[in-house]
Scaffold this active site. Sequence first.
Site: not given
Length: 388
Positions: A77, A204-206, A328
């Site tokens: 984001t 994004s890592a997650h 989201c």
Amino acid sequence: MNKRPLYFDYAATTPVDERVIKVMVECLGFDGNFGNPASSSHAFGQQARQSVEQARRQVAELVGAQPEQIVWTSGATESNNLALKGVAQARGVPGGHVITSQIEHKAILDTARQLQDAGVAVTYLVPNADGVITAEAVSEALRDDTFLVSLMLVNNELGTLNDIRAIGQVVRERGALLHVDAAQGAGKVAIDLAQWPVDLMSFSAHKLYGPKGIGALYVGPRAEQRLQAQIHGGGHEGGLRSGTLATHQIVAMGEAFALAQSGFAEEHATIVRLRERLLEGLLSLPGVRLNGCAKQRIPHTLSLTFNEGEFNSAALSTSIAFSATSACNSASNAPSHVLLALGHDARSASRTIRLSLGRYSTEQDIDQAVNLIKAAVASAPAFWAIAP
């Protein structure tokens, strides 16, 4: 203690791999690698800096970039915000034109609306019937004042895959920059930024068995002088993203990306096999259809719509963890904007589920899920078919 439901929501987030947890924990506590990477005058800071730079190399290697082209952020984001707002503000002139699509993640759509409020014209491309944005659609939308195109690599709800190489070639011929949100694509699609005509890419890592709260933005050579920082205070990350680096999270993201690279082929083959088993079980049900292109997609994410009167989602709420839309969107309880863009109405969107597979999915999970969904179809209230 109640048994936990089957997990089919890897597209929302992945559990942190135990191997990632190990290297992350080693950066915590007085006996660990806890130093501030910016403290270059002593061994604690120097060791932390070495670990951060190793992680930068690991992220770069997975996607075919150079380490110095990777900028740490708090997640995709923030990376998306830095890319869109940073390019728009660096122009130094008002107006201009940006192209994106109706089926992007809200991190792109909401940021694009902020640019509109600031006087930037934005075109929101309509996907084709397969849920794909084509190079032809981008070409037709390009204008003389278009300075940025932002499109996702993999759609987070459908799993459909855009031809970014073809799109990038069209964009580059017109002199604009191309930003790609690759949060759902890294580790699932073979990315080669040394060859792809892409200028900015978000990670994004997650989404890749790393921790939440850490991500990165690839900044290619054409974008280096066309990007303005959004967070100031210390000049970290080449002046593009100030703030003390979170060594434990960065090291964990590096390890997650390294594991994705080393196990890419084997994991992809496993997910394909599990996906085929899942589809074989569910598409045999009456009235079930797959949303999005059946071929131009990753195997990890499936969006399935059930006919009226043939699905009781409440029966699954405690047995399977799945999504009706992106994570989201869930808080707003609104129909999926992605499904609406594909021509669904609110009712058919409400009968759609997203099932996403991952590293810890098993054949037993697949078989149990198929049986539970079949039972939910069998128990669907008949009055659904005639409800107003």
